[in-house]
Enzyme design. Structure first.
Site, PDB file in Angstrom:
ATOM      1  N   CYS A  94       5.024  14.587 -40.714  1.00 53.60           N
ATOM      2  CA  CYS A  94       5.862  13.639 -41.664  1.00 53.60           C
ATOM      3  C   CYS A  94       6.085  12.478 -41.466  1.00 53.60           C
ATOM      4  O   CYS A  94       6.395  11.358 -42.410  1.00 53.60           O
ATOM      5  CB  CYS A  94       7.007  14.505 -41.727  1.00 53.60           C
ATOM      6  SG  CYS A  94       6.818  16.189 -42.402  1.00 53.60           S
ATOM      7  N   HIS A 354       7.902  15.201 -51.163  1.00 49.74           N
ATOM      8  CA  HIS A 354       7.532  14.684 -49.852  1.00 49.74           C
ATOM      9  C   HIS A 354       6.171  14.816 -49.774  1.00 49.74           C
ATOM     10  O   HIS A 354       5.629  16.059 -49.094  1.00 49.74           O
ATOM     11  CB  HIS A 354       8.323  15.627 -49.049  1.00 49.74           C
ATOM     12  CG  HIS A 354       8.110  15.489 -47.384  1.00 49.74           C
ATOM     13  ND1 HIS A 354       7.677  14.287 -46.928  1.00 49.74           N
ATOM     14  CD2 HIS A 354       8.158  16.302 -46.421  1.00 49.74           C
ATOM     15  CE1 HIS A 354       7.537  14.394 -45.690  1.00 49.74           C
ATOM     16  NE2 HIS A 354       7.976  15.440 -45.528  1.00 49.74           N
ATOM     17  N   CYS A 384      12.454  13.838 -39.707  1.00 50.96           N
ATOM     18  CA  CYS A 384      12.158  14.772 -38.703  1.00 50.96           C
ATOM     19  C   CYS A 384      10.470  15.237 -38.766  1.00 50.96           C
ATOM     20  O   CYS A 384       9.958  14.821 -40.031  1.00 50.96           O
ATOM     21  CB  CYS A 384      12.772  16.141 -38.906  1.00 50.96           C
ATOM     22  SG  CYS A 384      12.756  16.864 -40.537  1.00 50.96           S
ATOM     23  N   GLY A 386       7.343  17.832 -38.171  1.00 51.07           N
ATOM     24  CA  GLY A 386       7.150  19.382 -37.748  1.00 51.07           C
ATOM     25  C   GLY A 386       6.646  19.676 -36.133  1.00 51.07           C
ATOM     26  O   GLY A 386       6.173  18.525 -35.701  1.00 51.07           O
TER      27      GLY A 386
END
Length: 398
Positions: A94, A354, A384, A386
């Site tokens: 991300c 997203h 954040c 993964g």
């Protein structure tokens, strides 16, 4: 890293964000999306000599299939950049797009490049979140310390909600506010400066004539924000990841398609090509956290980014905190004491979407233009990541 010069952003743009699988980009290739935003960014700096561009760094979270084969280089070539311009695709899930900006800025800051392009792209319509053939190491399942790496993101959100005492009601209220802010910003035209409108071609067969009918349309707004989102409606949704949990489709980010691109230069290039800077890249940090609580990553990354910049939270005027889940967003906001009014003033990923590897570049474009529009000084992008990471980057309006 010994810094010898500053890196300035002179162009920042993004595509609208489409819903995956059923949205307006469901049939649009990610490399085509990347080409559009690269060309748009270049058009914003007509005085720049494209031959001066050293490299294109592009984030992509699942770099395979239609977005494989080094999409950064493919995008550079298809966008018409000189063949001398390189391309590298980077993956920090991300934070891929934000890491692309950091890498491009660092090349400039240490004196190895004068002009760089940073970008991010993701088509979750064409490439599934885990990839087409995921294969996890058996070592992940050998002991409890490693198994969190294999957890689905929704399960980590449930664990964060439980550990940080974030209620279902608070998550739903956060989601409603995300949609409200996004719709208000769209109505006020606040996304216009950062978005590159994209022409979409829809094709359908005429069964009577055997012809293929083409319909063209231009999309210029993110399609995820919903005016009918309400606390009552969200309360009716079933939990998705745990039978007695609190995380639902309504208080989670939307899977999406999109792209973003920024052009970064050194001070010498500003003067040489007569460019006007939008912002200065100030600092970056990435930190690891327990994989089973991956959503708390910004709690660790944000203080480091602030320390690297010599700033405090009170100095930051605008925060784009990626809303992977309302549960983790609230855990971050509450733990760090972030001012809710400064966090995602125009809505976040719950409403806007997203597109994984593109999000960092997209949210950077948002914060850079917001700083200009509101005449604010410092903005931050954080998310954040993964498997247990967090990242944060800080920008200064100049």
């Amino acid at each position: 890293m010994k810094q010898v010069q500053d890196a300035y952003i002179v162009a920042a743009t993004r595509s609208p964000i489409g819903k995956s699988h059923r949205g307006f980009f469901r049939n649009t290739r990610p490399d085509d999306l990347l080409v559009k935003v690269l060309q748009s960014a270049l058009a914003q700096v007509p005085g720049l000599d494209a031959n001066a561009i050293e490299d294109v760094v592009c984030g992509c979270a699942i770099p395979e299939g239609q977005q494989g084969l080094n999409i950064a280089r493919i995008g550079a070539v298809l966008a018409g950049l000189p063949v001398s311009v390189g391309g590298i695709t980077v993956n920090r899930f991300c934070a891929s797009g934000l890491s692309a900006i950091q890498m491009a800025a660092d090349r400039i800051r240490v004196g190895e490049a004068d002009v760089m392009i940073a970008a991010g792209v993701e088509s979750m319509s064409m490439v599934p979140m885990m990839g087409n053939a995921p294969s996890m190491s058996p070592a992940m399942f050998g002991n409890d310390e490693n198994i969190g790496i294999a957890y689905g993101m929704g399960l980590t959100a449930e664990k964060v909600a439980n550990q940080w005492k974030v209620s279902r009601e608070a998550q739903d209220a956060f989601a409603v506010e995300s949609h409200r802010r996004a719709l208000a910003a769209q109505a006020a035209g606040e996304f216009a400066a950062e978005i590159t409108p994209i022409e979409v071609i829809d094709r359908a067969p005429n069964l009577d004539t055997g012809e293929v009918i083409e319909k063209k349309r231009v999309v210029s707004l993110d399609e995820g924000a919903r005016a009918d989102t309400s606390l009552e409606g969200l309360a009716k949704l079933k939990t998705v990841f745990a039978a007695r949990g609190s995380v639902t489709a309504g208080n989670s980010s939307q899977t999406s398609d999109g792209a973003g691109a920024l052009i970064l230069v050194c001070e010498k290039a500003l003067k040489q090509y007569g460019l006007t800077p939008l912002a200065r890249f100030v600092s970056f940090a990435a930190k690891g956290v327990p994989p089973q609580f991956m959503g708390i990553g910004p709690i660790e990354a944000i203080p480091v980014a602030l320390r690297n910049a010599g700033l405090t939270l009170s100095d930051i005027d605008w925060i784009e905190l990626n809303e992977a889940f309302a549960a983790q967003s609230l855990a971050v906001v509450n733990t760090l004491g972030l001012d809710p009014a400064k966090v995602n003033p125009m809505g976040g990923a719950i409403a806007l979407g997203h597109p994984l590897g593109a999000t960092g570049a997209i949210r950077a474009a948002t914060v850079i233009h917001a700083l200009q529009r509101k005449q604010l000084k410092y903005g931050m992008v954080s998310m954040c990541i993964g498997m247990g990471q967090g990242a944060a980057g800080i920008f200064e309006r100049v």
